[in-house]
Motif scaffolding. Structure first.
Motif, PDB file in Angstrom:
ATOM      1  N   ALA A  22       0.814  -1.216   0.000  1.00  0.00           N
ATOM      2  CA  ALA A  22       0.000   0.000   0.000  1.00  0.00           C
ATOM      3  C   ALA A  22       0.850   1.270   0.000  1.00  0.00           C
ATOM      4  N   GLY A  23       2.183   1.122  -0.044  1.00  0.00           N
ATOM      5  CA  GLY A  23       3.063   2.273  -0.131  1.00  0.00           C
ATOM      6  C   GLY A  23       3.689   2.717   1.174  1.00  0.00           C
ATOM      7  N   TYR A  24       3.447   1.986   2.235  1.00  0.00           N
ATOM      8  CA  TYR A  24       4.063   2.309   3.526  1.00  0.00           C
ATOM      9  C   TYR A  24       5.494   1.794   3.541  1.00  0.00           C
ATOM     10  N   HIS A  25       6.304   2.393   4.394  1.00  0.00           N
ATOM     11  CA  HIS A  25       7.666   1.917   4.603  1.00  0.00           C
ATOM     12  C   HIS A  25       7.736   1.388   6.032  1.00  0.00           C
ATOM     13  N   VAL A  26       7.872   0.076   6.184  1.00  0.00           N
ATOM     14  CA  VAL A  26       7.935  -0.520   7.518  1.00  0.00           C
ATOM     15  C   VAL A  26       9.313  -0.243   8.102  1.00  0.00           C
ATOM     16  N   LEU A  27       9.331   0.421   9.258  1.00  0.00           N
ATOM     17  CA  LEU A  27      10.573   0.802   9.927  1.00  0.00           C
ATOM     18  C   LEU A  27      11.020  -0.223  10.960  1.00  0.00           C
ATOM     19  N   GLU A  28      10.036  -0.827  11.630  1.00  0.00           N
ATOM     20  CA  GLU A  28      10.385  -1.718  12.732  1.00  0.00           C
ATOM     21  C   GLU A  28       9.239  -2.690  12.991  1.00  0.00           C
ATOM     22  N   ARG A  29       9.608  -3.874  13.469  1.00  0.00           N
ATOM     23  CA  ARG A  29       8.625  -4.887  13.870  1.00  0.00           C
ATOM     24  C   ARG A  29       8.897  -5.291  15.314  1.00  0.00           C
ATOM     25  N   ASN A  30       7.839  -5.484  16.050  1.00  0.00           N
ATOM     26  CA  ASN A  30       7.911  -5.970  17.434  1.00  0.00           C
ATOM     27  C   ASN A  30       8.860  -5.144  18.296  1.00  0.00           C
ATOM     28  N   TRP A  31       8.721  -3.811  18.226  1.00  0.00           N
ATOM     29  CA  TRP A  31       9.532  -2.930  19.066  1.00  0.00           C
ATOM     30  C   TRP A  31       9.026  -3.026  20.494  1.00  0.00           C
ATOM     31  N   ARG A  32       9.970  -3.199  21.416  1.00  0.00           N
ATOM     32  CA  ARG A  32       9.610  -3.363  22.827  1.00  0.00           C
ATOM     33  C   ARG A  32      10.285  -2.314  23.692  1.00  0.00           C
ATOM     34  N   CYS A  33       9.543  -1.945  24.724  1.00  0.00           N
ATOM     35  CA  CYS A  33      10.083  -1.126  25.805  1.00  0.00           C
ATOM     36  C   CYS A  33       9.376  -1.608  27.066  1.00  0.00           C
ATOM     37  N   ARG A  34       9.653  -0.972  28.189  1.00  0.00           N
ATOM     38  CA  ARG A  34       9.077  -1.489  29.436  1.00  0.00           C
ATOM     39  C   ARG A  34       7.553  -1.343  29.497  1.00  0.00           C
ATOM     40  N   GLN A  35       6.965  -0.450  28.683  1.00  0.00           N
ATOM     41  CA  GLN A  35       5.514  -0.278  28.670  1.00  0.00           C
ATOM     42  C   GLN A  35       4.786  -1.316  27.819  1.00  0.00           C
TER      43      GLN A  35
END
Length: 119
Positions: A22-35
């Motif tokens: 659809a024209g999006y640019h995926v930057l990251e998958r499954n990004w985690r932080c403490r929240q």
């Protein structure tokens, strides 16, 4: 790997492909932080997109979008702010989207739906 985890991973892969097509640019998958965790972080033009992916093999327990509760949506907004603080410089326009992936199995193709700007 549990069947539920495998289903979720397959759904996230299909959602990432769908957004890319659809024209999006995926930057990251499954990004985690403490929240918590963001399933997909992407760009739609100049807008940062935080995408929650919900995958189901049937509608027996409701539509996948029904699993995006008010509490989950609140957490996604907190996670979006955390990702932006960590990765973006200056003011960034962003929104939270939801992607539903239904994997009925057999010869039936996946059904993918995308809601922009939820909440």
């Amino acid at each position: 790997m549990k069947a539920k985890d495998a289903l979720g991973q397959t759904g996230e892969e299909l959602a990432a492909r769908y957004l890319t097509t659809a024209g999006y640019h995926v930057l990251e998958r499954n990004w985690r932080c403490r929240q918590g965790e963001i399933d997909l972080v992407a760009r739609d033009g100049s807008t940062l997109v935080i995408a929650e992916v919900k995958t189901r093999s049937s509608l027996d327990y409701g539509h996948p979008f029904e699993a995006v509760s008010a509490a989950k949506l609140s957490r996604l907004y907190l996670l979006a702010a955390a990702w932006t603080r960590e990765h973006a410089e200056g003011h960034v326009s962003w929104r939270v989207d939801a992607v539903s992936v239904l994997l009925p199995g057999g010869d039936r193709p996946p059904v993918i739906e995308h809601l922009k700007g939820i909440g």
